[in-house]
Design an enzyme around this catalytic site. Structure first.
Site, PDB file in Angstrom:
ATOM      1  N   GLY A  47      93.195  40.199-103.449  1.00 45.62           N
ATOM      2  CA  GLY A  47      92.195  39.360-103.032  1.00 45.62           C
ATOM      3  C   GLY A  47      90.953  39.796-102.767  1.00 45.62           C
ATOM      4  N   PHE A  48      90.774  40.261-101.480  1.00 44.02           N
ATOM      5  CA  PHE A  48      89.162  40.571-101.003  1.00 44.02           C
ATOM      6  C   PHE A  48      88.373  39.668-101.447  1.00 44.02           C
ATOM      7  CE2 PHE A  48      92.262  44.102-100.819  1.00 44.02           C
ATOM      8  CZ  PHE A  48      92.053  44.497 -99.301  1.00 44.02           C
ATOM      9  N   HIS A  49      88.361  38.461-101.212  1.00 51.82           N
ATOM     10  CA  HIS A  49      87.205  37.462-101.849  1.00 51.82           C
ATOM     11  C   HIS A  49      87.231  36.193-101.352  1.00 51.82           C
ATOM     12  CE1 HIS A  49      90.420  36.594-104.797  1.00 51.82           C
ATOM     13  NE2 HIS A  49      89.907  35.455-104.672  1.00 51.82           N
ATOM     14  N   ALA A  50      85.953  35.518-101.361  1.00 56.46           N
ATOM     15  CA  ALA A  50      86.256  33.924-101.128  1.00 56.46           C
ATOM     16  C   ALA A  50      85.361  33.239-102.177  1.00 56.46           C
ATOM     17  CB  ALA A  50      85.502  33.779 -99.763  1.00 56.46           C
TER      18      ALA A  50
END
Length: 134
Positions: A47-50
């Site tokens: 992930g590590f995102h928006a």
């Protein structure tokens, strides 16, 4: 931050179970993309995102994993371990997925096709954008 689970009605008998995913019924958006993650190695965080616009529904098809969801103000950890429950993830929610079981298959339904320009991959930039929208 409001965490929203979508209950997915399971139909089954002695032969097994079935869940239907239907746009506008139990999926609250038009489905434009479906992908799934599997064979995630022990100790890996993804992930590590928006996303600026994208909405998603995450469903653990098998096994389990955890999500860390962050709206810029609050952080919530959620366990996904039931294939009859989907986690609705709105835009401008930072997400990290971790603690995958060896057998985890995580399916994601999305309301848009892949678009790299929709991603926010830097946490500090995410926080600045959330602060500016408030």
């Amino acid at each position: 931050m409001e965490i929203q689970f979508i209950e997915l009605q399971s139909h089954g008998d002695s032969r097994g179970s079935l869940i239907a995913l239907e746009e506008g019924e139990n999926v609250p958006f038009k489905i434009k993309r479906v992908y799934y993650m599997f064979d995630t190695k022990h100790g890996v965080t993804r992930g590590f995102h928006a996303h600026k616009k994208l909405k998603q529904l995450a469903i653990p098809m098998k096994g389990s994993c955890r999500f860390l969801l962050d709206d810029g103000n609050d952080k919530v950890e959620v366990l996904l371990d039931d294939p009859s429950k989907g986690l609705l993830i709105d835009s401008f929610i930072w997400r990290e997925m971790f603690d995958f079981t060896k057998d985890c298959v995580l399916m994601i339904l999305a309301d848009s096709l892949y678009d790299e320009s929709d991603y926010i991959r830097d946490y500090e930039e995410f926080l600045k954008r959330v602060a500016n929208d408030s």
